[in-house]
Motif scaffolding. Structure first.
Motif, mmCIF file in Angstrom:
data_model
loop_
_atom_site.group_PDB
_atom_site.id
_atom_site.type_symbol
_atom_site.label_atom_id
_atom_site.label_comp_id
_atom_site.label_asym_id
_atom_site.label_seq_id
_atom_site.Cartn_x
_atom_site.Cartn_y
_atom_site.Cartn_z
ATOM 1 N N UNK A 78 -10.281 6.023 17.054
ATOM 2 C CA UNK A 78 -9.899 5.721 15.674
ATOM 3 C C UNK A 78 -10.430 6.809 14.751
ATOM 4 N N UNK A 79 -9.981 6.789 13.493
ATOM 5 C CA UNK A 79 -10.409 7.818 12.548
ATOM 6 C C UNK A 79 -10.724 7.214 11.186
ATOM 7 N N UNK A 80 -11.528 7.956 10.425
ATOM 8 C CA UNK A 80 -11.952 7.506 9.090
ATOM 9 C C UNK A 80 -11.862 8.677 8.115
ATOM 10 N N UNK A 81 -11.568 8.392 6.834
ATOM 11 C CA UNK A 81 -11.372 9.491 5.881
ATOM 12 C C UNK A 81 -12.709 10.027 5.341
ATOM 13 N N UNK A 82 -12.622 11.112 4.585
ATOM 14 C CA UNK A 82 -13.844 11.802 4.152
ATOM 15 C C UNK A 82 -14.758 10.920 3.300
ATOM 16 N N UNK A 83 -14.185 10.073 2.447
ATOM 17 C CA UNK A 83 -15.022 9.190 1.617
ATOM 18 C C UNK A 83 -15.795 8.219 2.511
ATOM 19 N N UNK A 84 -15.131 7.693 3.536
ATOM 20 C CA UNK A 84 -15.797 6.778 4.468
ATOM 21 C C UNK A 84 -16.889 7.505 5.261
ATOM 22 N N UNK A 85 -16.670 8.789 5.559
ATOM 23 C CA UNK A 85 -17.669 9.583 6.293
ATOM 24 C C UNK A 85 -18.953 9.695 5.467
ATOM 25 N N UNK A 100 -32.291 7.482 9.241
ATOM 26 C CA UNK A 100 -31.745 8.579 10.050
ATOM 27 C C UNK A 100 -30.681 9.292 9.230
ATOM 28 N N UNK A 101 -30.949 10.566 8.918
ATOM 29 C CA UNK A 101 -30.009 11.330 8.104
ATOM 30 C C UNK A 101 -29.163 12.206 9.030
ATOM 31 N N UNK A 102 -27.994 11.722 9.330
ATOM 32 C CA UNK A 102 -27.120 12.432 10.264
ATOM 33 C C UNK A 102 -26.191 13.382 9.543
ATOM 34 N N UNK A 103 -25.558 14.244 10.306
ATOM 35 C CA UNK A 103 -24.565 15.151 9.712
ATOM 36 C C UNK A 103 -23.228 14.424 9.573
ATOM 37 N N UNK A 104 -22.223 15.149 9.137
ATOM 38 C CA UNK A 104 -20.911 14.542 8.914
ATOM 39 C C UNK A 104 -20.379 13.855 10.179
ATOM 40 N N UNK A 105 -20.640 14.449 11.351
ATOM 41 C CA UNK A 105 -20.165 13.810 12.595
ATOM 42 C C UNK A 105 -20.815 12.442 12.788
ATOM 43 N N UNK A 106 -22.079 12.306 12.385
ATOM 44 C CA UNK A 106 -22.762 11.010 12.437
ATOM 45 C C UNK A 106 -22.111 10.029 11.474
ATOM 46 N N UNK A 107 -21.719 10.528 10.299
ATOM 47 C CA UNK A 107 -21.017 9.691 9.322
ATOM 48 C C UNK A 107 -19.687 9.215 9.881
ATOM 49 N N UNK A 108 -18.992 10.093 10.599
ATOM 50 C CA UNK A 108 -17.727 9.720 11.244
ATOM 51 C C UNK A 108 -17.967 8.575 12.222
#
Ligand SMILES: *Cc1c(COP(=O)(O)O)cnc(C)c1O
Length: 429
Positions: A335-342, A355-363
């Motif tokens: 599945x996928x999520x948009x940039x605001x959700x990331x 835990x401060x993750x990068x954008x991939x963690x946000x995805x």
């Protein structure tokens, strides 16, 4: 034993016996090769495992090299034990689970503690060991950012040359750090897919004869490094498998290798055979595998990436079809999520678990949330999510949305005002 290679090479390469085509099954000797000469299918390592026990692994080093009996190469002496990646924390995420309404145990496999702060140090360590055994002197790669860091740092430490090729517009947290490690850093005006094609073309050039492109001509070795994430999760859970796992997908290699690791452990009797569902996570701005999953297609149609999740921005993923197979075979999804959700995902993980993750963690966090909302992922099942990189490298993603609560003078009254939910005008000077 039917090793197709000489005894010397065999000893150097541990349990690896050769390379096999994933499509037609043709066999090749171990070397810097990645595509089948007959059908152009991708090559992968063939093994004959022997004498692998939980005890032997547990007695090994506190790094990925404890799994050397399951990897194509043993560590090259100088790599070990210093700065070896792996054995990162598996964090029990009760706060995040509660915030998401999950009743099953939720774990975050947190990859920030690796030497260059992402899981890419694992794949590079294995590819680098193979490169040295094959007599290659320069470590090279096509990178979306984290691989650039990992290759440049590992080459610097080993006294090897490095040539890192990246899209020119990556995050400063990835380009500047790579440049600091030294070596050659080529910023290409183009996308990652342009960079990858360029590197494939370079392999034919005479001046690259002793270069090992970790994710091109050394890709079979590189890819096996990702299995260590799967081994670790199983070992850290007390030698058992979770019921669900959410994995960020760029080329799709990591997702397929976590599955491979769990099938190997099951086959060797190191964990009990138990079903698990694998879920892939992508950014909507680069979601070729999620689109194929949704449409029921077997082929992954390339896209032109446009997302803040630069580490996942591969429009033509090499292992996309295999990742699709794994998600379908295990009863999972992509599945996928948009940039605001990331961005919301990054903040939710930081706020609930520290835990401060990068954008991939946000995805990954946002995809977990979306799959729960869609009823695709079971909130009562034990679940592991992978935080593959560090948010300090992708600060721009949150720069516009988080900041100081208040900017004040060194004055108690102003602190009081800043703390008050509805400050009284009289308390302000
Ligand atoms: C490279 C990368 C991935 C995905 O890796 P693939 O094996 O190419 O799918 C995930 N997260 C981060 C942070 C990465 O750098």
């Amino acid at each position: 034993m039917t090793a197709p290679t000489t005894p010397t090479v065999r000893a150097d390469f541990g349990p690896a016996t050769g390379l096999t085509c994933r499509e037609c099954g043709a066999g090749y000797a171990l070397g810097a090769a990645y595509a089948c000469a007959d059908c152009f299918g991708p090559l992968e390592i063939a093994y004959e495992f022997g004498g692998v026990t939980r005890e032997r692994i547990a007695a090994g080093p506190a790094s990925i090299w404890r799994y050397a009996p399951l990897l194509p190469v043993a560590p090259y002496a100088a790599d070990e034990p210093n700065l070896a990646p792996g054995l990162t924390s598996l964090v029990r995420a009760d706060n995040l689970a509660r915030a998401l309404g999950m009743t099953g145990t939720l774990w975050v496999k947190d990859e920030r503690a690796n030497p260059t702060h992402s899981f890419k140090d694992r794949v590079v360590a294995v590819a680098q060991s193979a490169a040295r055994r094959l007599g290659l002197r320069t470590l090279a790669c096509a990178s979306t950012g984290n691989l650039a860091n990992a290759v440049a740092a590992a080459a610097a430490r080993a006294g090897m040359g490095s040539v890192v090729v990246i899209p020119h517009d990556l995050e400063a947290g990835k380009t500047l750090t790579t440049a600091a490690y030294g070596g050659t850093l080529l910023a290409v005006r183009g996308s990652y897919d342009d960079v990858n094609r360029l590197c494939s073309e370079l392999i034919g050039e005479p001046f690259t004869q002793d270069w090992g492109f970790v994710n091109v001509n050394l890709r079979p070795y590189y890819a096996e490094g990702s299995k260590t994430l799967g081994y670790e999760i199983a070992e850290q859970l007390g030698w058992r498998l979770p019921q669900q796992v959410v994995v960020p997908v760029a080329s799709g290699s990591l997702l397929t290798k976590v599955d491979k690791a769990w099938r190997e452990l099951t086959g060797l009797g190191l964990v009990q055979d138990s079903p698990y569902r694998m879920y892939g996570a992508q950014a909507t701005g680069c979601s070729p595998v999620a689109q194929a999953f949704r449409s029921g297609a077997d082929v992954v149609r390339p896209v032109r990436p446009d997302t803040i999740a630069r580490s996942l921005a591969i429009g033509n993923p090499a292992d996309g079809p295999y990742a699709l197979d794994v998600a379908r075979r295990t009863g999972g999804a992509v599945a996928d999520v948009d940039d605001a959700a990331i961005v919301d995902g990054i903040r939710l993980l930081a706020r609930t678990e520290g835990i401060f993750g990068e954008t991939a963690g946000g995805v990954t966090v946002a995809t977990l949330q979306a799959l729960l909302a869609a009823g695709t992922l079971d909130p009562a099942a034990e679940t592991v999510i992978l935080n593959t990189g560090d948010g300090l490298k992708t600060l721009d993603a949150v720069a516009g949305v988080v900041g100081p609560t208040a900017t004040i003078d060194a004055d108690v009254a102003q602190v009081t005002a800043a703390l008050a939910p509805t400050p009284l005008p009289t308390s302000l000077s």
